[in-house]
Write a protein that holds these residues in place. Structure first.
Motif, short mmCIF file in Angstrom:
data_model
loop_
_atom_site.label_atom_id
_atom_site.label_comp_id
_atom_site.label_asym_id
_atom_site.label_seq_id
_atom_site.Cartn_x
_atom_site.Cartn_y
_atom_site.Cartn_z
N ARG A 196 0.82 -1.21 0.00
CA ARG A 196 0.00 0.00 0.00
C ARG A 196 0.85 1.26 0.00
NH1 ARG A 196 -5.33 -1.83 0.85
NH2 ARG A 196 -4.98 -4.01 1.31
N ILE A 197 1.96 1.23 0.73
CA ILE A 197 2.85 2.40 0.70
C ILE A 197 3.37 2.60 -0.72
CG2 ILE A 197 4.95 3.46 1.62
CD1 ILE A 197 4.68 1.70 4.10
N VAL A 198 3.82 1.49 -1.32
CA VAL A 198 4.41 1.58 -2.66
C VAL A 198 3.38 2.08 -3.67
CG1 VAL A 198 5.33 0.18 -4.56
CG2 VAL A 198 6.18 -0.16 -2.23
N SER A 199 2.17 1.52 -3.61
CA SER A 199 1.18 1.95 -4.62
C SER A 199 0.78 3.40 -4.38
CB SER A 199 -0.03 1.02 -4.60
OG SER A 199 -0.69 1.14 -3.36
N SER A 200 0.73 3.84 -3.12
CA SER A 200 0.41 5.25 -2.85
C SER A 200 1.49 6.16 -3.41
CB SER A 200 0.31 5.50 -1.34
OG SER A 200 -0.70 4.71 -0.80
N VAL A 201 2.75 5.75 -3.22
CA VAL A 201 3.85 6.59 -3.68
C VAL A 201 3.88 6.63 -5.22
CG1 VAL A 201 6.37 6.78 -3.75
CG2 VAL A 201 5.23 6.23 -1.62
N GLU A 202 3.55 5.47 -5.83
CA GLU A 202 3.60 5.41 -7.29
C GLU A 202 2.47 6.20 -7.94
OE1 GLU A 202 3.66 1.21 -7.84
OE2 GLU A 202 5.76 1.19 -8.46
N ARG A 203 1.35 6.31 -7.21
CA ARG A 203 0.14 6.84 -7.85
C ARG A 203 0.13 8.34 -8.02
NH1 ARG A 203 -5.10 5.11 -5.07
NH2 ARG A 203 -3.78 3.77 -3.82
N GLY A 204 0.87 9.07 -7.21
CA GLY A 204 0.74 10.53 -7.36
C GLY A 204 1.90 11.26 -6.72
N ALA A 205 1.70 12.58 -6.58
CA ALA A 205 2.75 13.42 -6.03
C ALA A 205 2.93 13.12 -4.55
CB ALA A 205 2.38 14.88 -6.24
#
Lengths: 932, 175
Positions: free
Chosen positions: A304-313
């Motif tokens: 979840r951290i990784v996908s949050s970081v990948e998804r936006g600014a």
């Protein structure tokens, strides 16, 4: 020079006493009243040896009994420790001391690390011959930190010598007469000194013990410990936390000759047990639609951290209490321009300026031991007793240098404690204090001034001018010459400069505690001006937190956004994911401001140890290991990088922040971290990327280091219960946890001897179970450890290449209906984590506003009224304190209630109708937070 | 040659003699041998003569144990007594050496003549306090630690222990 002991020649150092010489030679000579930091008084008569006048007398065995601690060694002197006469005498002394000693060892918290036990065994006293009745005492309540058990006393007077003579306390004394001598207060009550906890280590037996430990006791031999660094303030005292069954049991001092020496403050000693708090996060929590958190495993959290970081600014908020490595990785993740160091918007420029001044000044940046050598001290605007207490203890020693100078004139050795105190009486080196209110150092100060913050800055600048012999500068605005206060500041400055006339080593102490850059600049100018007169000047600037300076070094000069800038970009919709590292933002800014910031980010991920309002406002709360459970480098206020090591492996899914962040970076496929596997790789990566932090890799040996081929054990040689402590879970014993990140072992295997000082994990030597055995680890008794200094200094003075700033400051005038807000720090409460530790929690008092009586009357306010400051929503109780400077309103800093207040701003105080004063609140206790 | 033959004969003679001695072997378990009270078998925790828990959680048994099979945690009761919050012996490790009993300053931990502790599951060899505590004084009937210790507990004030004088009046300066 040489001396002869029992017929053997030994080298000795002139003017040292025989006791420390013997201990330094590894000879076992029992003692009680002598302490390496407090010198000799010859009270207990335990260290008796036989001294022979010449060789003939030695052969005939004709000598006189002398007390080793009171006997200076001289070339060719002859002594005997082993002769029957001396041994019998020492046995007699112990036997007399034991006459009244209770049969308490099994139920005494000192047992197993008791100097009295060690010394009794050392002299061989075993059987009680006295058949009379034992004298008894009633104990006193001495507060929630120190337990009192007076029956055990052997009247060595160490407690009062430490408490009164060394630490300047007044409420502990010897009372009564003959064999009724009682050490305690005049009545039950909390010990006032902020160093009272040292009695636990100073007392050679169990009269003063750690109250928290007494109620959750583990013997020293069962405590697993590792070298750690206190995270209570920026001084960076070295500590030895002890753990058993996954709980932190106690914190002991870890000797560092350059920093804390033998003593810690009570915030450091008792303020770390928050790590056992039930509000610790154990598993990552994902907030559901209903606002409740569901536990997920670490794989899920990482995804979840990784996908949050990948998804936006992404933007990130670091923390001045988290390690350099964790902050560095977070900065790598978010990018330097989107990494906020995590100071409050007020604090960020202050810490930056402190660093800039330390770099620009040509004055020495002293460690604590060097501070103690000052012969004149000027404290500008910093209440060190509450912001960096260990410095206050050093200043108390600094003013005693007059006494040592007088003693040197009479050829008295430094360790002749009683003689020197008698000689000097109240004569001290000059200590000048300018503060907005009374400080605990006032009783030893030559002059203590209560001034508004801008006046403190002006005083400093005028002192600098007076030292430079230049009275032409006018730092104030034109109209200030009409101000009568201005003349008084001028006069005081002249008096201070005059008081510094004979000084050779001036120490100037200031810091961010005043909340004013000008005060720190003035302090730097004084040090500079003093140095320009050809004498030695020292400049110490106190910063707020354990790694504040490390954070400033990490973010130096690249325009990291502060919290306000971050809030603005969140407002503009530029932040999708906000990562918050070990930082309760509600302590850094006003509640509504933080609410807006967090609401403006789509996803908030908080990495923290404890449930707090910020983790409760996050979408994903990730549990981090505390400073006690993880490795990390912290940079102290003198710019010393120090490594702390995990005392025990963290439970459940608590992982060190650097582990979480490194795993995230690896998942993201970041090139820079692809080869990083260990903590040391992160440290080296940080050292390579940030030139100012280049030294941190050398702060301690890396994980491949082996001490004579083996690791350094965390567990003492007689660690018990290994095959039973986990047997309730499974009788099949697991392998001991392996430590892949450090040269320490989570076991008793290895060698706790001859290691570098940064790896000292416990103090124990055969026959010396108590902490008094430390001399076996010192190169020189009372001096540095055999393993060299711990930590590495990162700051080197740049030789004045950068000129010091020279700002004018407006004179301060009391306005009719306004007050100047000034921060007031408290040793118990202003630091968020220590304030929830059991014991300290009972000593935390609610935040308040302090005014002097005249100001309160002028504003129509009375003691106990509720007041609101400006538009700040929280109403705070008003306390009348005549020690406040006129025109200033002190607010308790570091509390959530006062997080929105800006220091040194003029504000109106509004009386709140129907105010009910808060009871003693428990800080950080709002379990569940806003969304719970 | 002769020497070896003699040796053989001597051996046969010795064995033959055994045919006429009383057998030491008994038909255990049907027949139980006598075990003295101080035999070192299963460990128990005892009470003092007043019926209070004797163990003060001093940890000396744990540290004396050569196989480290004793683990406990101290706590303080309302009345001021120290007691073990938990007390665990891993009998699958215990070698019944009795060092714990020798180390115990309160006579709390004692070894008993019971040695029959077979279990199919090794986990059942882990004894907690409730399995160890007996309602009695064991082999030592009279000793009560708190009657000689200086620590005050409910019902025994300072100065009330054996050989203790009344608490000192600190405010008095009389000789």
């Amino acid at each position: 020079m040489n001396i002869r002991i029992d017929g053997v020649e030994y080298p000795a150092t002139k003017d040292r006493n025989l006791l420390e010489t013997c201990l330094g030679l590894g000879l076992n000579l029992p003692y009680f009243c002598w302490h390496p930091a407090m010198g000799s008084v010859g009270a207990c008569r335990q260290c008796a040896v036989l001294q022979y006048p010449d060789e003939e007398a030695e052969q005939a065995g004709r000598g006189k009994l002398v007390m080793a601690c009171m006997t200076p060694v001289s070339d060719g002197a002859r002594f005997s420790l082993e002769t029957a006469q001396a041994r019998r005498f020492r046995q007699g002394i112990i036997e007399s001391l034991m006459i009244n000693h209770p049969h308490d060892c099994p139920v005494c918290a000192e047992g197993g690390e008791c100097h009295l036990q060690d010394m009794t065994v050392m002299v061989g006293h075993r059987d009680r011959r006295y058949r009379g009745r034992k004298r008894t005492f009633r104990n006193q309540y001495l507060g929630p930190l120190v337990h009192h058990e007076m029956n055990r006393c052997i009247t060595c007077y160490r407690c009062t010598r430490f408490y009164r003579d060394y630490a300047g306390g007044t409420d502990l004394a010897a009372q009564g007469c003959h064999d009724h001598i009682f050490f305690g207060r005049h009545e039950d009550g909390v010990l006032e000194s902020e160093f009272a906890g040292n009695l636990v280590e100073v007392c050679p037996t169990g009269v003063f013990t750690d109250k928290h430990l007494v109620h959750d006791y583990t013997r020293k031999w069962d405590l697993q410990s590792a070298p750690s660094v206190c995270a209570g303030c920026a001084v960076g005292c070295n500590t030895l936390p002890g753990e058993r069954y996954g709980r932190l049991k106690r914190v002991h001092n870890r000797f560092n000759a350059e920093i804390n020496g033998y003593f810690l403050c009570d915030r450091g000693r008792f303020g770390a047990t928050w790590v056992n708090d039930e509000r610790r996060l154990d598993y990552p929590g994902l907030r559901g639609e209903d606002g409740r958190y569901n536990a997920i495993d670490h794989h899920g959290a990482l995804q979840r951290i990784v996908s949050s970081v990948e998804r936006g600014a992404v933007a990130a908020v670091g923390s001045p209490r988290a390690s350099v490595e964790a902050n560095f990785l977070l900065r790598l993740l978010a990018g330097p321009a989107r990494f906020c160091p995590g100071f409050s918007a007020v604090e960020q420029p202050l810490v930056g300026e402190a660093l800039a001044l330390l770099r620009a000044s040509r004055a020495t940046v002293p460690d604590i031991a060097t501070m103690e050598t000052a012969d004149a001290i000027l404290v500008l605007g910093e209440d060190v007793s509450n912001t960096a207490p260990r410095i206050a203890l050093a200043l108390r020693q600094g003013v005693r240098n007059r006494a040592y100078a007088m003693a040197a004139g009479l050829k008295l050795q430094d360790w002749q404690d009683a003689a020197i105190r008698n000689l000097a009486q109240d004569q001290r080196c000059p200590l000048f204090i300018a503060a907005t209110a009374a400080t605990r150092l006032d009783p030893v100060a030559a002059r203590s001034l209560r001034l508004a913050t801008p006046e403190i800055a002006r005083l400093g600048l005028r002192v600098a001018d007076a030292l430079a012999g230049d009275n032409s500068n006018d730092y104030s605005h034109d109209n200030s010459h009409d101000n009568p206060d201005d003349h008084s500041v001028h006069r005081e400055a002249a008096a201070i400069a005059d008081g510094l006339r004979d000084a050779k080593r001036l120490l100037v102490v200031s810091g961010t505690g005043s909340g004013d850059i000008a005060v720190m600049q003035a302090a730097a100018r004084v040090a500079e001006a003093f140095r320009d007169t050809g004498r030695e000047a020292m400049l110490s600037l106190v910063v707020p937190e354990a790694n504040s300076l490390g954070q400033a070094l990490l973010c130096e000069g690249n325009g990291s956004p502060d919290l306000d800038a971050l809030a603005a970009s969140a407002e503009a919709g530029e932040i999708d994911t906000l990562l918050v590292l070990e930082n309760d933002l509600y302590r850094r800014a006003a509640t509504d401001q933080v609410d807006r910031l967090l609401a403006n980010c789509q996803r908030v991920i908080a990495l923290d140890q404890l449930d707090n309002p910020t983790t409760s406002a996050s979408h994903l709360a990730v549990p981090a290991a505390s400073v006690i459970e993880s490795e990390g480098t912290l940079v102290s206020l003198e710019g010393r990088a120090q490594r702390c090591f995990p005392v025990f492996p963290p439970h459940a899914e608590r992982h060190p922040a650097w582990v979480w962040l490194l795993a995230t970076l690896k998942e993201l496929g970041r090139e820079a971290v692809s080869d990083w596997h260990h903590f040391d790789d992160v440290t080296r990566g940080c050292a390579a990327a940030i030139p100012a932090l280049a030294g941190i890799a050398a702060a301690a040996p890396d994980h491949r280091f082996r001490n004579h081929g083996v690791r350094v054990p965390r567990q003492p040689p007689r660690y018990s219960g290994r095959t039973a402590m986990r047997a309730n879970v499974s009788v099949h014993e697991p392998k001991q946890p392996e430590d892949e990140e450090s040269p320490l072992a989570f076991s008793m295997e290895g060698l706790n001897r001859d290691q570098p000082a940064a790896l000292l994990s416990y103090v124990w030597a055969p026959g010396w179970n108590s902490n008094q055995g430390l001399h076996r680890f010192q190169a020189d008794v009372g001096g540095p450890l055999k393993g060299g200094p711990a930590g590495i200094r990162l700051l080197r003075a740049n030789g004045g290449a950068t000129p010091l700033p020279r700002h004018a400051t407006a004179a301060f005038a009391v306005e009719a209906d306004e007050v100047l807000l000034v921060p007031r720090y408290r040793i118990f409460g202003s630091e968020a984590l220590s304030a929830i530790s059991p014991g300290i929690r009972e000593l935390v008092r609610p935040a308040c506003i302090e005014l002097c009586a005249a100001d309160a009357e002028r504003l129509g306010l009375a003691d106990g009224d509720g007041v609101q400051v400006g538009d700040n929503a929280a109403a705070l109780p008003l306390r009348i304190d005549d020690a406040m400077a006129p025109g200033c309103a002190g607010y308790t800093a570091g509390y959530r209630e006062t997080a929105g207040l800006a220091p040194n701003t003029r504000q109106r105080l509004r009386r709140v109708a129907h105010f009910s004063p808060p009871g003693p609140t428990v800080i950080g206790s709002d379990r569940g937070g806003r969304h719970g | 040659m002769l020497k070896s033959a003699l040796s053989q004969l001597q051996t046969i003679w010795t064995i033959l003699q055994h045919s006429f001695t009383r057998s030491e072997t008994v038909q255990y378990p049907e027949q139980k041998p006598y075990l003295a009270p101080r035999y070192r078998g299963r460990i128990v925790l005892t009470n003092d003569p007043d019926g209070e828990e004797r163990c003060v959680a001093c940890n000396l048994c744990a540290v004396a144990c050569p196989v480290d099979c004793i683990a406990l945690q101290q706590g303080v009761k309302e009345d001021g007594r120290w007691y073990p919050e938990f007390f665990r012996i891993n009998f699958s490790r215990c070698i019944l050496c009795g060092m714990c009993e020798e180390a115990c300053p309160t006579n709390a931990i004692q070894l008993t003549p019971d040695f029959e502790m077979c279990e199919y599951d090794r986990q059942n060899m882990v004894y907690e306090k409730e399995h160890l505590q007996i309602d009695g004084t064991g082999k030592y009937h009279d000793y009560n630690f708190y009657r000689v210790a200086g620590l005050a507990i409910a019902g025994k004030d300072k100065g009330a222990a054996r050989n203790e004088a009344e608490p000192v009046d600190v405010r008095s300066l009389l000789p």
